[in-house]
Design a protein around this motif. Structure first.
Motif, mmCIF file in Angstrom:
data_model
loop_
_atom_site.group_PDB
_atom_site.id
_atom_site.type_symbol
_atom_site.label_atom_id
_atom_site.label_comp_id
_atom_site.label_asym_id
_atom_site.label_seq_id
_atom_site.Cartn_x
_atom_site.Cartn_y
_atom_site.Cartn_z
ATOM 1 N N LEU A 44 42.962 49.980 40.691
ATOM 2 C CA LEU A 44 41.919 49.078 40.206
ATOM 3 C C LEU A 44 42.376 48.444 38.897
ATOM 4 C CD1 LEU A 44 38.652 51.111 40.821
ATOM 5 C CD2 LEU A 44 39.575 49.263 42.202
ATOM 6 N N VAL A 45 42.445 47.123 38.924
ATOM 7 C CA VAL A 45 42.898 46.389 37.748
ATOM 8 C C VAL A 45 41.734 46.257 36.764
ATOM 9 C CG1 VAL A 45 43.821 44.179 36.985
ATOM 10 C CG2 VAL A 45 44.536 45.140 39.186
ATOM 11 N N GLY A 46 42.067 46.334 35.461
ATOM 12 C CA GLY A 46 41.037 46.076 34.449
ATOM 13 C C GLY A 46 39.916 47.098 34.471
ATOM 14 N N PRO A 87 29.273 38.825 41.288
ATOM 15 C CA PRO A 87 29.892 39.028 42.605
ATOM 16 C C PRO A 87 31.386 39.307 42.485
ATOM 17 C CG PRO A 87 28.500 37.071 42.618
ATOM 18 C CD PRO A 87 28.512 37.578 41.215
ATOM 19 N N GLY A 88 31.860 40.238 43.288
ATOM 20 C CA GLY A 88 33.291 40.491 43.385
ATOM 21 C C GLY A 88 33.910 41.194 42.197
ATOM 22 N N THR A 89 33.097 41.860 41.373
ATOM 23 C CA THR A 89 33.665 42.557 40.214
ATOM 24 C C THR A 89 34.042 43.998 40.541
ATOM 25 O OG1 THR A 89 31.381 42.824 39.488
ATOM 26 C CG2 THR A 89 32.697 41.172 38.359
ATOM 27 N N GLY A 90 33.867 44.413 41.792
ATOM 28 C CA GLY A 90 34.367 45.739 42.183
ATOM 29 C C GLY A 90 33.312 46.827 42.250
ATOM 30 N N LYS A 91 32.046 46.459 42.275
ATOM 31 C CA LYS A 91 30.987 47.472 42.279
ATOM 32 C C LYS A 91 31.062 48.354 43.535
ATOM 33 C CE LYS A 91 27.851 44.239 41.988
ATOM 34 N NZ LYS A 91 28.660 43.013 41.816
ATOM 35 N N THR A 92 31.136 47.705 44.674
ATOM 36 C CA THR A 92 31.177 48.474 45.920
ATOM 37 C C THR A 92 32.442 49.325 45.981
ATOM 38 O OG1 THR A 92 29.978 46.659 46.957
ATOM 39 C CG2 THR A 92 30.999 48.251 48.416
ATOM 40 N N THR A 93 33.556 48.733 45.553
ATOM 41 C CA THR A 93 34.822 49.452 45.587
ATOM 42 C C THR A 93 34.756 50.722 44.748
ATOM 43 O OG1 THR A 93 35.813 47.259 45.697
ATOM 44 C CG2 THR A 93 37.302 49.097 45.319
ATOM 45 N N VAL A 94 34.194 50.618 43.536
ATOM 46 C CA VAL A 94 34.126 51.781 42.653
ATOM 47 C C VAL A 94 33.143 52.817 43.202
ATOM 48 C CG1 VAL A 94 33.459 52.569 40.352
ATOM 49 C CG2 VAL A 94 34.848 50.520 40.606
ATOM 50 N N ASP A 214 33.317 40.459 34.061
ATOM 51 C CA ASP A 214 34.124 39.508 34.843
ATOM 52 C C ASP A 214 35.595 39.732 34.497
ATOM 53 O OD1 ASP A 214 31.976 38.403 36.071
ATOM 54 O OD2 ASP A 214 31.768 36.747 34.657
ATOM 55 N N TYR A 215 36.468 39.390 35.430
ATOM 56 C CA TYR A 215 37.895 39.579 35.179
ATOM 57 C C TYR A 215 38.466 38.412 34.401
ATOM 58 C CZ TYR A 215 37.596 43.306 38.605
ATOM 59 O OH TYR A 215 37.255 44.449 39.258
ATOM 60 N N GLU A 216 39.484 38.730 33.588
ATOM 61 C CA GLU A 216 40.255 37.691 32.898
ATOM 62 C C GLU A 216 41.268 37.124 33.890
ATOM 63 O OE1 GLU A 216 39.608 36.880 29.857
ATOM 64 O OE2 GLU A 216 38.268 38.547 29.359
ATOM 65 N N ASN A 258 35.040 36.270 41.363
ATOM 66 C CA ASN A 258 36.023 37.219 40.828
ATOM 67 C C ASN A 258 37.053 37.661 41.863
ATOM 68 O OD1 ASN A 258 35.341 37.895 37.899
ATOM 69 N ND2 ASN A 258 33.344 37.840 38.898
ATOM 70 N N ALA A 259 37.212 38.984 42.008
ATOM 71 C CA ALA A 259 38.273 39.475 42.883
ATOM 72 C C ALA A 259 38.100 39.023 44.329
ATOM 73 C CB ALA A 259 38.340 41.005 42.816
ATOM 74 N N ARG A 260 36.824 38.838 44.752
ATOM 75 C CA ARG A 260 36.635 38.426 46.136
ATOM 76 C C ARG A 260 37.195 37.032 46.381
ATOM 77 N NH1 ARG A 260 31.663 39.346 46.916
ATOM 78 N NH2 ARG A 260 31.963 41.501 47.541
ATOM 79 N N SER A 261 37.072 36.132 45.382
ATOM 80 C CA SER A 261 37.655 34.802 45.534
ATOM 81 C C SER A 261 39.168 34.893 45.693
ATOM 82 C CB SER A 261 37.316 33.938 44.316
ATOM 83 O OG SER A 261 35.941 33.699 44.269
ATOM 84 N N ILE A 262 39.758 35.856 44.984
ATOM 85 C CA ILE A 262 41.204 36.040 45.085
ATOM 86 C C ILE A 262 41.580 36.525 46.480
ATOM 87 C CG2 ILE A 262 43.202 37.235 44.108
ATOM 88 C CD1 ILE A 262 41.751 35.201 42.276
ATOM 89 N N ARG A 263 40.775 37.494 46.957
ATOM 90 C CA ARG A 263 41.043 37.997 48.310
ATOM 91 C C ARG A 263 40.943 36.852 49.322
ATOM 92 N NH1 ARG A 263 41.002 42.521 51.575
ATOM 93 N NH2 ARG A 263 40.925 43.934 49.809
ATOM 94 N N ASN A 264 39.911 36.018 49.178
ATOM 95 C CA ASN A 264 39.747 34.904 50.111
ATOM 96 C C ASN A 264 40.898 33.916 49.998
ATOM 97 O OD1 ASN A 264 37.384 36.074 50.877
ATOM 98 N ND2 ASN A 264 36.079 34.747 49.645
HETATM 99 N N1 ATP Z 1 39.703 45.904 39.802
HETATM 100 C C1 ATP Z 1 40.109 45.582 41.042
HETATM 101 N N2 ATP Z 1 41.365 45.774 41.405
HETATM 102 C C2 ATP Z 1 41.760 45.446 42.663
HETATM 103 N N3 ATP Z 1 40.980 44.910 43.604
HETATM 104 C C3 ATP Z 1 39.693 44.701 43.300
HETATM 105 C C4 ATP Z 1 39.197 45.034 42.009
HETATM 106 N N4 ATP Z 1 37.883 44.714 41.984
HETATM 107 C C5 ATP Z 1 37.588 44.207 43.185
HETATM 108 N N5 ATP Z 1 38.663 44.205 43.995
HETATM 109 C C6 ATP Z 1 38.689 43.686 45.354
HETATM 110 O O1 ATP Z 1 37.797 42.602 45.419
HETATM 111 C C7 ATP Z 1 36.981 42.622 46.575
HETATM 112 C C8 ATP Z 1 35.517 42.552 46.216
HETATM 113 O O2 ATP Z 1 35.125 43.718 45.506
HETATM 114 P P1 ATP Z 1 33.706 44.438 45.748
HETATM 115 O O3 ATP Z 1 33.257 44.232 47.150
HETATM 116 O O4 ATP Z 1 33.816 45.820 45.243
HETATM 117 O O5 ATP Z 1 32.795 43.584 44.753
HETATM 118 P P2 ATP Z 1 31.235 43.702 44.458
HETATM 119 O O6 ATP Z 1 31.098 43.808 42.984
HETATM 120 O O7 ATP Z 1 30.654 44.790 45.272
HETATM 121 O O8 ATP Z 1 30.693 42.298 44.924
HETATM 122 P P3 ATP Z 1 29.223 41.872 45.433
HETATM 123 O O9 ATP Z 1 28.333 41.994 44.238
HETATM 124 O O10 ATP Z 1 29.381 40.445 45.838
HETATM 125 O O11 ATP Z 1 28.858 42.797 46.525
HETATM 126 C C9 ATP Z 1 37.363 43.870 47.317
HETATM 127 O O12 ATP Z 1 38.162 43.452 48.387
HETATM 128 C C10 ATP Z 1 38.167 44.702 46.345
HETATM 129 O O13 ATP Z 1 39.223 45.325 46.995
#
Ligand code: ATP
Ligand code: MG
Lengths: 306, 146
Positions: A44-46, A87-94, A214-216, A258-264
């Motif tokens: 997990l970055v940042g 959105p996409g800041t990694g909440k679900t991932t963490v 938010d990510y830098e 954030n990270a989701r835009s990068i994934r997309n």
């Molecule tokens: N710090 C990180 N390092 C690497 N990958 C990350 C990081 N944060 C998020 N990602 C990637 O970005 C994508 C979106 O993250 P995630 O679903 O956890 O966001 P979220 O905060 O739950 O978003 P939402 O609020 O829209 O549900 C995932 O595919 C995850 O792998």
């Protein structure tokens, strides 16, 4: 037990305080938590504030265990949490990782996350909600219950909304079954705040509010590298520079996630790479071609033409 | 007369801690755990009432214990049992079954002898409790099936 009483007795403390030495480091190593924290740092970055909070919780639980080992009172702390962030800041991932960590620290019995949203908890008619919510709670017992976009549980505009019923049941379980279940709520910051203001009972049961920043731009680039590597792709050096440009442009556009835009973006780059290889299919290609995302796969994005 | 049916029936009644361990064992085997209750203790009574659905998607025994507690609270004066069903091919049957609740008073069984032709004796076992209508069998019990 008398030894514990001695510990708290100032007169006796001189005699006992150093008699029992506790190897906190051994507890740390036994728990396997070091590996998990390192894995989190690597993958997990940042997310510095998030990682810091998780380290603090880990320390608390280890000290708790040490206290219990010498017979001191060790009330299991309340670990219900709320993750807020864009959105996409990694909440679900963490949240998914939390179960592994808390299990390693011996706080929960099982290493599982049951992930739900409003529809899994709230029913359509009278008498439907309670059994639905209880069913979910039964499944989550022993592990983590993750409620994404928790504010949808509460719909003030509809006074006969059944969400309130689900909230009441959750509140009860969060209080009575602290040893059995950790509840993690997640959602966007402002809407979560509104939710807590109208549900003070919920706010008071949540010990940890963790904000996901938010990510830098440089963090997003690092995430791009990690995500690409995870999919067994590699960004060519020029492609990496293109990605850095892409990120700067994309960040200021609407609906940036954030990270989701990068994934997309990476998913679309893969599409363009596949097309590029397919167009040139008359000449044979090697593993490097299949692995590599080229500069043009990124520069062709709409983000650069707008 | 203390009813003995199913596993562990010659042991003292299981404590909640012991029930939790047995339930966890069943879940760890991938068996579906069900709770059933009755006010008819006859050993041939296979029509116990289901308390909710069998639970096959739980990981932790606590979820089952919640249903067990709810069933015992609703039917404190009935017999309650836990079943574990193994759906794997070749078994497809109940692998565990044990009592986890019983009425405070268990009147026991009456043995009836009916003399037939040639002095042949036919035996019937009848529970004293079942001689009374549901709802009156064990004092304050609630109605069967409700
Ligand atoms: N710090 C990180 N390092 C690497 N990958 C990350 C990081 N944060 C998020 N990602 C990637 O970005 C994508 C979106 O993250 P995630 O679903 O956890 O966001 P979220 O905060 O739950 O978003 P939402 O609020 O829209 O549900 C995932 O595919 C995850 O792998
Ligand atoms: Mg999410």
């Amino acid at each position: 037990m008398s030894e514990t009483a001695d510990l708290l007795d100032p007169e006796a403390s001189d005699r006992t305080s150093d008699r029992q030495l506790i190897d906190l480091d051994a507890l740390y190593r036994e728990s396997g938590i070091g590996g998990m924290l390192a894995g989190m740092d690597r993958e997990l970055v940042g997310l510095v504030p998030v990682k810091t909070r998780i380290r603090e919780i880990a320390a608390l639980l280890l000290v708790e265990r040490a206290r219990r080992s010498i017979g001191l009172r060790a009330e299991p702390p309340s670990l219900h949490m709320c993750f807020t962030g864009n959105p996409g800041t990694g909440k679900t991932t963490v949240a998914r990782r939390m179960a592994g960590l808390l299990h390693g620290l011996g706080y929960i019995r099982r290493d599982h996350v049951v992930s739900v949203t409003r529809d899994d908890l709230v029913g359509q008619y009278i008498g439907h909600t309670a059994p639905k919510t209880k069913e979910v709670l039964k499944r989550a017992m022993g592990g983590v219950l993750f409620i994404d976009e928790a504010y949808y549980l509460y719909r003030p505009e509809n006074e006969r909304d059944y969400g309130q019923e689900a909230i009441e049941i959750l509140l009860q379980v969060m209080e009575d079954n602290r040893d059995d279940l950790v509840v993690i709520l997640a959602g966007y910051r402002d809407r979560m705040e509104v939710f807590f203001r109208s549900n003070p009972g919920m706010a008071s049961r949540i010990a940890h509010h963790v904000d996901f920043p938010d990510y830098e731009a440089d963090e997003l680039l690092e995430i791009a590298r990690l995500l690409a590597a995870g999919m067994q792709y590699r960004l060519a050096p020029e492609a990496e520079r293109a990605m850095a440009d892409y990120i700067l442009r994309r960040m200021v556009q609407p609906r940036f996630a954030n990270a989701r835009s990068i994934r997309n973006a990476l998913d679309r780059a893969r599409l363009r790479q596949a097309n590029r290889l397919f167009e040139a299919r008359s000449s044979a290609i090697g593993a490097t071609d299949l692995l590599t995302i080229a500069e043009e796969d990124i520069r062709r994005s709409r983000v650069f033409t707008q | 007369m203390r009813l003995t049916q199913g596993q562990f029936s010659f042991l003292p009644d299981l404590t909640d801690g012991e029930i939790t361990k047995q339930v966890q064992y069943a879940l760890d085997q991938g068996w579906a755990v069900a709770v059933e209750f009755t006010n008819d203790p006859h050993p041939r009574n296979s029509y116990w009432t289901m308390w909710g659905n069998p639970m096959f998607d739980l990981r932790d025994a606590k979820g089952v214990m919640m249903e067990i507690d709810a069933c015992r609270a609703a039917h404190p004066d009935q017999y309650v049992k836990v079943l574990a069903f193994d759906s794997s091919h070749g078994f497809e049957t109940v692998r565990m079954s044990y009592l986890i609740n019983r009425p405070a008073e268990e009147p026991g069984f009456e043995l009836l002898r009916a003399e037939g032709p040639g002095r042949r004796i036919g035996y019937t076992v009848r529970s004293y409790a079942a001689g009374r209508p549901p709802g009156e069998r064990y004092g304050r019990e609630t109605r069967h099936g409700t």
